[in-house]
Design a protein around this motif. Structure first.
Motif, PDB file in Angstrom:
ATOM      1  N   GLY A   1       0.811  -1.212   0.000  1.00  0.00           N
ATOM      2  CA  GLY A   1       0.000   0.000   0.000  1.00  0.00           C
ATOM      3  C   GLY A   1       0.841   1.256   0.000  1.00  0.00           C
ATOM      4  O   GLY A   1       1.508   1.566  -0.963  1.00  0.00           O
ATOM      5  N   ARG A   2       0.833   2.011   1.062  1.00  0.00           N
ATOM      6  CA  ARG A   2       1.527   3.288   1.275  1.00  0.00           C
ATOM      7  C   ARG A   2       0.687   4.439   0.727  1.00  0.00           C
ATOM      8  O   ARG A   2       0.100   4.361  -0.335  1.00  0.00           O
ATOM      9  N   LEU A   3       0.640   5.521   1.509  1.00  0.00           N
ATOM     10  CA  LEU A   3      -0.142   6.685   1.118  1.00  0.00           C
ATOM     11  C   LEU A   3       0.559   7.445  -0.009  1.00  0.00           C
ATOM     12  O   LEU A   3       1.778   7.623   0.016  1.00  0.00           O
TER      13      LEU A   3
ATOM     14  N   PHE B   1      -2.336  12.349  -0.807  1.00  0.00           N
ATOM     15  CA  PHE B   1      -3.437  11.687  -0.104  1.00  0.00           C
ATOM     16  C   PHE B   1      -4.337  12.677   0.630  1.00  0.00           C
ATOM     17  O   PHE B   1      -5.568  12.515   0.651  1.00  0.00           O
TER      18      PHE B   1
ATOM     19  N   CYS C   1      -8.257  12.970   0.425  1.00  0.00           N
ATOM     20  CA  CYS C   1      -9.051  12.708   1.624  1.00  0.00           C
ATOM     21  C   CYS C   1     -10.096  13.798   1.897  1.00  0.00           C
ATOM     22  O   CYS C   1     -11.237  13.508   2.247  1.00  0.00           O
TER      23      CYS C   1
ATOM     24  N   ARG D   1      -4.293   5.091  -1.187  1.00  0.00           N
ATOM     25  CA  ARG D   1      -3.554   4.218  -0.276  1.00  0.00           C
ATOM     26  C   ARG D   1      -2.736   3.158  -1.014  1.00  0.00           C
ATOM     27  O   ARG D   1      -2.236   2.222  -0.400  1.00  0.00           O
ATOM     28  N   LYS D   2      -2.614   3.303  -2.345  1.00  0.00           N
ATOM     29  CA  LYS D   2      -1.906   2.295  -3.158  1.00  0.00           C
ATOM     30  C   LYS D   2      -0.779   2.949  -3.948  1.00  0.00           C
ATOM     31  O   LYS D   2      -0.726   2.871  -5.169  1.00  0.00           O
TER      32      LYS D   2
END
Length: 231
Positions: free
Chosen positions: A61-63, A67, A71, A91-92
């Motif tokens: 994943g990783r932000l 992001f 969000c 998140r990918k």
């Protein structure tokens, strides 16, 4: 911020540019084998790269760098108010799918060009000096597809969609996938032994065992006998 290279066009270029070149060259040479091997190699490379990339995206994943913009954090609600799919995609970040796709298709094309011109094998004898036989010209030609893939990878950092580590790993996935799938169907472009007069630029023959060889031509014996009886 908009994408300099959209996912749609990235896939179109990585997939169809090599396929079109394989079909044109194979058609000019009247070689269905070259068309077959070329198309299978690029499909396999893109498929393998996508499989590895998607596995890591869901595993690691990783932000993404953008992001917070995706969000749209609401201080009152203390929650993200952006679109659900946009937030999930945010998140990918690891690894870069654009980079792995671009390099899997374009690096495979570079390998094929090197295999056709011996541009990466400096021990192969050269004919008389002309523009078409220039080692530098051939070498630059093989770098053109890689240049496009590099531009795509860099654009992902510029567009604030990926961290540099995402792009580096994604590019390596694409290169490794292209290298593996190319060697399945074509000879090593770094080996001088693959550039003799008989094998220069030709794809691998995947089936060479005797059980796959046709030793007897098709015959129409029964049909001919029937025709003779009618007469």
């Amino acid at each position: 911020m908009h994408n300099q290279v959209t996912s749609f066009w990235n896939h179109i270029v990585a997939l169809f540019v090599p396929i079109i070149i394989f079909m044109v060259v194979g058609g000019l040479r009247r070689s269905l084998l070259e068309i077959h091997h070329g198309i299978l190699a690029v499909l396999a490379a893109l498929g393998l790269a996508r499989l590895i990339t998607q596995f890591l995206k869901h595993r690691v994943g990783r932000l993404r760098p953008d992001f917070l913009a995706r969000c749209k954090w609401d201080k009152v609600l203390e929650a993200c108010t952006g679109k659900e799919q946009t937030i999930v995609d945010g998140r990918k970040s690891f690894p870069s799918g654009h980079s792995s796709t671009a390099f899997s298709g374009m690096f495979l094309l570079s390998l094929w060009l090197a295999g056709q011109t011996a541009a990466w094998c400096f021990h192969v004898p050269r004919p008389a000096r002309t523009i078409s036989s220039s080692q530098m010209t051939r070498f630059i030609l093989t770098l053109l597809p890689i240049s496009w893939a590099t531009f795509v990878a860099i654009s992902r950092v510029e567009d604030y969609r990926h961290h540099k580590e995402d792009v580096i790993v994604g590019s390596l996935i694409g290169i490794a996938s292209a290298w593996i799938c190319y060697l399945i169907f074509w000879p090593n472009p770094f080996s001088a032994a693959n550039f003799d007069q008989r094998a220069f630029g030709h794809p691998r023959l995947l089936y060479t065992d005797k059980e796959y060889e046709r030793t007897v031509d098709f015959e129409l014996t029964a049909l001919e006998d029937d025709a003779a009886n009618v007469v």
